[in-house]
Design a protein around this motif. Structure first.
Motif, PDB file in Angstrom:
ATOM      1  N   ASP A 167      34.682   5.599   6.209  1.00 36.08           N
ATOM      2  CA  ASP A 167      35.412   4.684   5.296  1.00 36.08           C
ATOM      3  C   ASP A 167      36.197   5.451   4.211  1.00 36.08           C
ATOM      4  O   ASP A 167      36.782   4.887   3.249  1.00 36.08           O
ATOM      5  CB  ASP A 167      34.288   3.705   4.741  1.00 36.08           C
ATOM      6  CG  ASP A 167      33.553   4.435   3.827  1.00 36.08           C
ATOM      7  OD1 ASP A 167      33.271   5.660   4.147  1.00 36.08           O
ATOM      8  OD2 ASP A 167      32.832   3.891   3.015  1.00 36.08           O
ATOM      9  N   LYS A 168      35.961   6.698   4.602  1.00 35.26           N
ATOM     10  CA  LYS A 168      36.861   7.454   3.380  1.00 35.26           C
ATOM     11  C   LYS A 168      38.140   8.213   4.153  1.00 35.26           C
ATOM     12  O   LYS A 168      38.182   8.818   5.207  1.00 35.26           O
ATOM     13  CB  LYS A 168      36.037   8.658   2.645  1.00 35.26           C
ATOM     14  CG  LYS A 168      36.888   9.298   1.546  1.00 35.26           C
ATOM     15  CD  LYS A 168      35.706  10.242   0.760  1.00 35.26           C
ATOM     16  CE  LYS A 168      36.466  10.818  -0.515  1.00 35.26           C
ATOM     17  NZ  LYS A 168      36.892   9.915  -1.385  1.00 35.26           N
ATOM     18  N   LEU A 185      44.125  11.443   7.240  1.00 36.76           N
ATOM     19  CA  LEU A 185      42.730  12.129   7.716  1.00 36.76           C
ATOM     20  C   LEU A 185      41.794  11.162   7.411  1.00 36.76           C
ATOM     21  O   LEU A 185      41.806  10.236   6.384  1.00 36.76           O
ATOM     22  CB  LEU A 185      42.510  13.175   7.005  1.00 36.76           C
ATOM     23  CG  LEU A 185      43.460  14.503   6.910  1.00 36.76           C
ATOM     24  CD1 LEU A 185      43.185  15.694   5.920  1.00 36.76           C
ATOM     25  CD2 LEU A 185      43.908  14.983   8.385  1.00 36.76           C
ATOM     26  N   VAL A 186      40.568  11.346   8.148  1.00 39.88           N
ATOM     27  CA  VAL A 186      39.306  10.503   8.028  1.00 39.88           C
ATOM     28  C   VAL A 186      38.237  11.404   7.673  1.00 39.88           C
ATOM     29  O   VAL A 186      38.101  12.652   8.395  1.00 39.88           O
ATOM     30  CB  VAL A 186      39.034   9.437   9.106  1.00 39.88           C
ATOM     31  CG1 VAL A 186      39.069  10.186  10.477  1.00 39.88           C
ATOM     32  CG2 VAL A 186      38.037   8.427   9.025  1.00 39.88           C
ATOM     33  N   LEU A 187      37.198  11.105   6.996  1.00 40.46           N
ATOM     34  CA  LEU A 187      36.153  11.923   6.773  1.00 40.46           C
ATOM     35  C   LEU A 187      35.353  11.692   7.984  1.00 40.46           C
ATOM     36  O   LEU A 187      34.779  10.503   8.401  1.00 40.46           O
ATOM     37  CB  LEU A 187      35.379  11.680   5.373  1.00 40.46           C
ATOM     38  CG  LEU A 187      34.216  12.476   4.890  1.00 40.46           C
ATOM     39  CD1 LEU A 187      34.537  14.152   4.931  1.00 40.46           C
ATOM     40  CD2 LEU A 187      33.546  12.004   3.750  1.00 40.46           C
ATOM     41  N   PHE A 241      39.687   1.290   8.567  1.00 37.65           N
ATOM     42  CA  PHE A 241      40.884   1.814   9.132  1.00 37.65           C
ATOM     43  C   PHE A 241      42.103   0.983   9.415  1.00 37.65           C
ATOM     44  O   PHE A 241      43.054   1.646   9.221  1.00 37.65           O
ATOM     45  CB  PHE A 241      40.129   2.164  10.495  1.00 37.65           C
ATOM     46  CG  PHE A 241      41.152   2.685  11.505  1.00 37.65           C
ATOM     47  CD1 PHE A 241      41.821   3.743  11.704  1.00 37.65           C
ATOM     48  CD2 PHE A 241      41.316   1.783  12.495  1.00 37.65           C
ATOM     49  CE1 PHE A 241      42.765   3.952  12.487  1.00 37.65           C
ATOM     50  CE2 PHE A 241      42.382   2.022  13.605  1.00 37.65           C
ATOM     51  CZ  PHE A 241      42.892   3.223  13.767  1.00 37.65           C
ATOM     52  N   THR A 242      41.661  -0.147   9.694  1.00 38.27           N
ATOM     53  CA  THR A 242      42.658  -1.427  10.070  1.00 38.27           C
ATOM     54  C   THR A 242      43.436  -1.509   8.890  1.00 38.27           C
ATOM     55  O   THR A 242      45.017  -1.524   9.304  1.00 38.27           O
ATOM     56  CB  THR A 242      42.224  -2.549  10.452  1.00 38.27           C
ATOM     57  OG1 THR A 242      41.196  -2.469  11.620  1.00 38.27           O
ATOM     58  CG2 THR A 242      43.266  -3.548  10.768  1.00 38.27           C
ATOM     59  N   THR A 243      43.304  -1.623   7.599  1.00 37.18           N
ATOM     60  CA  THR A 243      44.160  -1.832   6.554  1.00 37.18           C
ATOM     61  C   THR A 243      44.963  -0.541   6.247  1.00 37.18           C
ATOM     62  O   THR A 243      45.985  -0.789   5.956  1.00 37.18           O
ATOM     63  CB  THR A 243      43.202  -1.919   5.364  1.00 37.18           C
ATOM     64  OG1 THR A 243      42.230  -3.226   5.567  1.00 37.18           O
ATOM     65  CG2 THR A 243      44.076  -2.124   3.969  1.00 37.18           C
TER      66      THR A 243
END
Length: 237
Positions: free
Chosen positions: A124-125, A117-119, A200-202
Motif C-alpha cells: 500500500d506504499k 515503485l511499490v514497497l 494500486f488502482t487509484t
C-alpha cells in the motif's frame, strides 16, 4: 547466426533437416543480399517447401501473445482489424509474459522515464519518481538507500517496479513544476486530501490522467507517451 554472404549459398531443407523455429528461417533466408544467390537443396518440391516454411513462421510460441499484444497496442496501424487505429496509451502486453516477472527485462536505454515503485513488504506504499538513467540502475539506487529520501529508510526496502511512463521526447517532460512526475504526484496528493484510499488502482488511474492530459496537448501521434503496466494481472491472479 552468421554474417551476410556476398557469394552464393546453399541451404538444406529436407524431411530430415527441417527448421523448427522461425528464427532459423529468418537467419537462413537472410544469409545472402538477394534471393537469386540462394539455392535450396531438398527432397521436396517447391510448393511443399514454401508450405512447410510458412507453417514454421506462423507457429504459435510462448512469446506470440505478448508480441502481438505489444504490436497492437503501440502501433499506429495495428495488424489486428479489431484494434483501433490509434496508439494505445496503456500497454498491458507484459501480462502475456510467459515466465515469472522476475525474469522480465526492464528498459536499459537512457531516454528518460517516470516510474512507479511499490514497497514489497507493504503493497500500500508507493513512490513516483523520474530518471534519465535506465530503470534497472535507478531501481538499484532506491534499494541501496541512495535513490530518494522517501525510499531510503531500511524499513522501506526492497522496492519493485509497478509501472513506468515511456515514449518521453524531451527533458521538459522530466523537469520543472509541470513535469509528468510532478503531475502524477499532484494527482496522488489530491486523492489523499479528498480522503480517497490510494491503493494500486487509484495510483494507476492518476497515472492514466497524466497520460491523457499530456497526449491531448501534443499534435503528432508519435509524440504521445504510454504507460507500461507490470503487475496488474499478477496482482489479481
Amino acid at each position: 547466426m552468421g554474417n551476410t554472404i556476398e557469394t552464393g549459398v546453399a541451404i538444406e531443407i529436407t524431411k530430415k533437416n527441417m527448421p523448427w523455429e522461425r528464427g532459423q528461417v529468418v537467419v537462413d533466408l537472410s544469409r545472402t543480399r538477394t534471393a537469386d544467390r540462394m539455392a535450396v537443396v531438398s527432397d521436396m518440391n517447391h510448393e511443399t517447401i514454401v508450405r512447410e516454411l510458412w507453417l514454421v513462421m506462423s507457429r504459435v510460441t510462448q512469446w506470440t501473445a505478448m508480441m502481438e499484444n505489444t504490436i497492437n497496442q503501440l502501433s499506429i496501424s495495428p495488424f489486428d482489424e479489431n484494434t483501433p487505429g490509434n496508439r494505445q496509451i496503456v500497454n498491458t502486453a507484459v501480462e502475456e509474459f510467459p515466465w515469472d516477472l522476475s525474469h522480465y527485462q526492464l528498459p536499459t536505454s537512457k531516454v528518460g522515464y517516470v516510474y512507479l515503485l511499490v514497497l514489497v513488504k507493504r503493497q500500500d506504499k508507493f513512490y513516483v519518481g523520474k530518471t534519465q538513467e535506465n530503470i534497472p540502475t535507478r531501481l538499484k539506487r532506491h534499494n541501496s538507500g541512495t535513490g530518494a529520501k522517501e525510499t531510503s529508510h531500511l524499513d522501506f526496502m526492497p522496492w519493485a517496479p509497478e509501472a513506468y511512463i515511456a515514449g518521453i521526447n524531451s527533458t521538459k517532460e522530466l523537469k520543472g513544476t509541470d513535469s509528468l512526475e510532478k503531475r502524477w504526484q499532484a494527482y496522488n496528493q489530491i486523492s489523499k486530501n479528498a480522503g480517497v484510499f490510494c491503493d494500486f488502482t487509484t495510483i494507476i488511474d492518476n497515472g492514466k490522467r497524466v497520460l491523457k492530459t499530456h497526449n491531448r496537448e501534443v499534435k503528432n501521434e508519435e509524440e504521445k507517451i504510454f504507460l507500461q503496466l507490470l503487475l496488474t494481472k499478477r496482482r489479481s491472479g
